[in-house]
Design a protein around this motif. Structure first.
Motif: not given
Lengths: 347, 347, 347, 347
Positions: A35, A70, A73-74, A225, A228-229, A231-236
């Motif tokens: 990660y 993303l 989003e940011a 942030d 977190f964006i 990870k939550q948006s599934m790109q980590l």
């Protein structure tokens, strides 16, 4: 002879550059914290900062859709809007991801050549403070554009200035940023950091990576942030080292430039040759690695039949008879000459 | 000696199996149509069907978050709910992605060992038809669980039966499905297709892939709009061939089984040795590749200091003093024995 | 003399018709089951069915934004698209609610007079099956339009036919449906049920209600999960009887028609008078209750100063010098004549 | 005799207080600018500020779902989490609206009596900075709780202190805030502004309004983009004056207190009488307007049959045999005595 002949349909159809595979193989040893908390990732971040300055905050993601969405989003809350050319990948090729994931509204602007001007953008900065209207927050451009054209540093600066005057931010979809920089013969930062860009996507996949793109924040405070964006948006990515090592290989030396300038050179070779063919016109100036040619409909059919690849080129506009021909890091002079010969025969 | 010593913190910390890299290198030739319309992808789909039956509809994505959340998007409307164990990765380690992306509510159930029983699940199927309550639609389990335990085929069938009785669907987060099948010495389909599972995620990354997981639909009719969901949710790879060739390498022969059974065997070796150490207890039955051990707090500290890797294990529960030790495809007997020695010394 | 003089800025600026308040007062007795399971709601539903046929499924909500956006949530998945005129309220006055709440993409079409034709709509039905593009699913029109024009039943039927040919649905934003029906002197169902409309919003607030709009499903099967969508999208009223009794008052007799035809008549009186004023032109045909007049910029300023209401009219297009003048159920002939005199004086 | 006998099922089943209807009728004159830029709205905002202080920023919305969910949208980004009691309306009765609309994760905490303590809340403030976990951002409590209990000012202050220590915010679902203040005989601000609350919902509908609730921001800086959130989330009323005038009527004098204290008094009368009935126990302390009584299952059936209203009470917990009895502004002593008699007869 390869099992899969090269074509001109998309820079996504090419594979990975051998140096990229070598970097992956070299990074494939032992255990590394997943990660992103690892030294490969740190090294890749360092490479980004060498190019884009010490305040650059790069985050690697899986693909261009992820990088662009993303970033939005940011940058924007859902009640805000993104001003972009109507031809923007964001607007036409992401299956509505910006709207669905970032919640934003796209304010699409018709352009002559895929390039947003600050005048065109300014016309869409309206109804500020009106609660019934999505609030303009981001100006987003693609560099190079989806039509193969390139913004100059001055054009980008003008857009940044406009954005900042209105407390907005400038986002660049840099899926082909390397091609643009190589085309203009300027460093990458001339088109980003130095031109006032706030956030950009840096395309890896189209420029010889196996998989991987990045979001790079240049304005302090915007990235805080983002982990977190992402990870939550599934790109980590869990095995982040494998994204990182590719970017290190791309940016640590001159691979990014070799790949991009080669693709550009092939596009120019192609454009030059096409210019000499009757009944074929270039639809847009050829400035990076994309060539758009307009030819008679029946010639398109014949050309497709004559070429070996399963999808040799992309029909961009069926009505106008325009095809898109993308050159890539592995396009050869022979590939170009073969296409030109086939094109000449087809018309 | 490697630069990055192996540890037991996570199966994501390991690299890619050499056969996976070899497959990628072999696929790296010529041009292939992007986004999945290519023969590598067709071959990978064929491999999935060999394991899961002719009606299986596999879709490759980037990571486990994507696999699980996109499955929920396909299975449930936002006003619907997902019944899952409180320990589910979905519930505790996805930064709220299921809620934010799929819109659904998770109904988290406390369990003894990470395993949802049909009785526990049935208790949460309430308020059906009540417009004020999220409507139960999905039962979701992890196989193997986040606590290293494994569902038997009969346990899965019982959950499937419960779900289907209530017009719900059974989803399996199969990030470690290979480990479960190897542990039970059953084919993959015994835990999925044959047990009545409707949709599952198939983990590649944790089992030796560079990058890549998959969503596999088993019930006809559920997958029809998944291509759009995958694209809009930013999980469509452009150079799909590189995901595909990895899955072909994993599933075409016995690599999936070799990797998983090796990791399981190492976990058993570790568990057996731990059982002989005073003041160390196994927190859960060791059934797949994860070992959870409870030991005195100061011993945890000493153990961490004694081990070479930058993150040698994961503290699962600080209060209880439980650490998680994951074995992976590349864990060696020496690694295990070294850990056991360090553990014995630390307590 | 009233404290708040009437103006022409918006049909939302008027109050509630006295019969609406009387109905509310009459329903204000005793206890009634909340959330719609009551006899007032049943009666209101019956009134809708008298107008729109026995298969109509009406759901009352708080406002027009809710009515339109919830309809889209019911009709489309987030990867789908809505074809609508660029002037649609959905597109310009909902602060991006369709995109953020329903997740959909709007495909906005430039029109001459706010009316989408089936030819214009057909041009946007492209890339069906292409996973990179939002999939056309809904055609949405406003009746009457935001420019005061009205679709004939035949025009609506043509759009419905187009939609159904492509397995799409036709949605009507009927915030001013009553005005359209009154203008055409046809029953409400001629513009909806009989014309092939699948779902429509029925505006109450703009036609004399205190608060309340409705979503009405005409095609069986589309409404089945709407109660959950309404609740989760925050549009379920607890004291539903007070929405219901207003709709019963509006639709049970001829109040809907009286209010709408009065407003239309005032608009025609206004348009006729304006036609006689030099340097003032009607911008669009006056077909319902809205009048759009173009006049010199300085006249707009003078007109605003001369009129008593705090916001006497709405400047629709500052550049063109177009103002919007909305007539409503309580506009009087004196109001119109006063405006005309002021307008004549201002130019 | 009324057509709809009063019952005890819900405070939403009652109608509007006559003074509320009178206020609406009084506001029903002339034209008033829509969407809140009017003097009724200004007056209502002034009333809120009289109660909650000059920095209070009140926004009126349609219902309690809207008030609570929009507050969360304003307070939290989607990757953040809300700590609340498991019994919170947010958690069990909003059909997943917080998750779907605000995107957040709810961290639901089991409590004895519906009240979150700062100790319980503190246990859930974990994994701060861990990108895999939803980040705790909001503590949300209901005042009065869904179980009829009431937080003291000190209890609220302790929660506010905890929240602020962790850079979190305290949200109060005040659907029954008036009942709580009346019960404690303190001003409204003692439970909000003075106790360190950052944002709260103020319930109107349950306390005698026709329709309407409010979100009130107390901490400067939190409300700045709320107008856009309210509009995009479909909770902006066009005829705002009719929401405003109701709140002015409620808060301008003592109507809020009369209604709430009457309802509370009726609940105490009911509780006192119930305490004297054999085989009936109070499930929770009666502190506001709700009474929870546990009685034998067959008595519940008989009681329902004996009472006149179509839904005379609400079965809260079928297994435990607990019914919920809500008193409201229009509950009479005769209503209570009649219920008590029926209850005594039923057991």
């Amino acid at each position: 002879m390869t099992a899969h002949p090269r074509g001109f349909a998309s820079d996504n159809n090419s594979g990975a550059h051998p140096e990229i595979l070598a970097a992956i193989a070299a990074a494939n040893e032992g255990h590394v914290v997943a990660y992103g908390d690892d030294d490969y990732t740190a090294a890749a971040r360092g490479c980004f900062r060498q190019h884009f300055g010490e305040t650059a905050e790069p985050y690697m993601v899986f693909n261009g859709t992820g990088a662009n969405v993303l970033a939005l989003e940011a940058l924007a809350r859902p009640y805000e809007a993104v001003i972009c050319p109507a031809t923007a990948h964001l607007n036409v090729d992401e299956c509505g991801a910006p709207e669905r994931i970032a919640g934003v509204k796209l304010l699409a602007v018709e352009t002559a050549d895929g390039k947003l001007t600050s005048d065109l953008a300014a016309e869409r900065i309206t109804r500020v403070g009106d609660q019934h209207a999505s609030q303009p927050r981001v100006v987003s451009i693609s560099q190079a554009t989806e039509l193969g054209t390139v913004y100059t540093p001055d054009e980008i600066s003008a857009l940044a200035e406009l954005a900042h005057e209105h407390e907005m931010v400038l986002h660049v979809d840099g899926a082909r940023l390397a091609n643009a920089a190589a085309a203009l013969d300027v460093p990458l930062r001339a088109l980003t950091t130095d031109a006032g860009v706030d956030v950009f996507s840096f395309g890896g996949t189209k420029n010889g990576l196996l998989v991987g793109d990045a979001v790079v924040f240049l304005r302090p405070g915007l990235a805080q942030d983002f982990p977190f964006i992402r990870k939550q948006s599934m790109q980590l990515a869990s095995k982040m080292r494998f994204l990182a090592t590719q970017f290190e290989a791309l940016l640590g030396g001159d691979l990014w430039h070799r790949n991009a300038s080669h693709a550009n050179a092939m596009a120019h070779r192609l454009a030059d040759a096409i210019s000499g063919i009757d009944r074929v016109q270039l639809a847009y100036p050829v400035q990076a690695n994309g060539v758009f040619a307009t030819l008679p409909g029946e010639a398109i059919q014949r050309l497709g039949d004559a070429l070996p690849a399963s999808l040799p080129f992309y029909v961009w506009d069926e009505v106008a008879g325009t095809i898109r021909l993308m050159c890539t890091w592995d396009t050869t002079e022979d590939d170009v000459d073969g296409l030109v010969a086939a094109l000449a025969a087809a018309v």
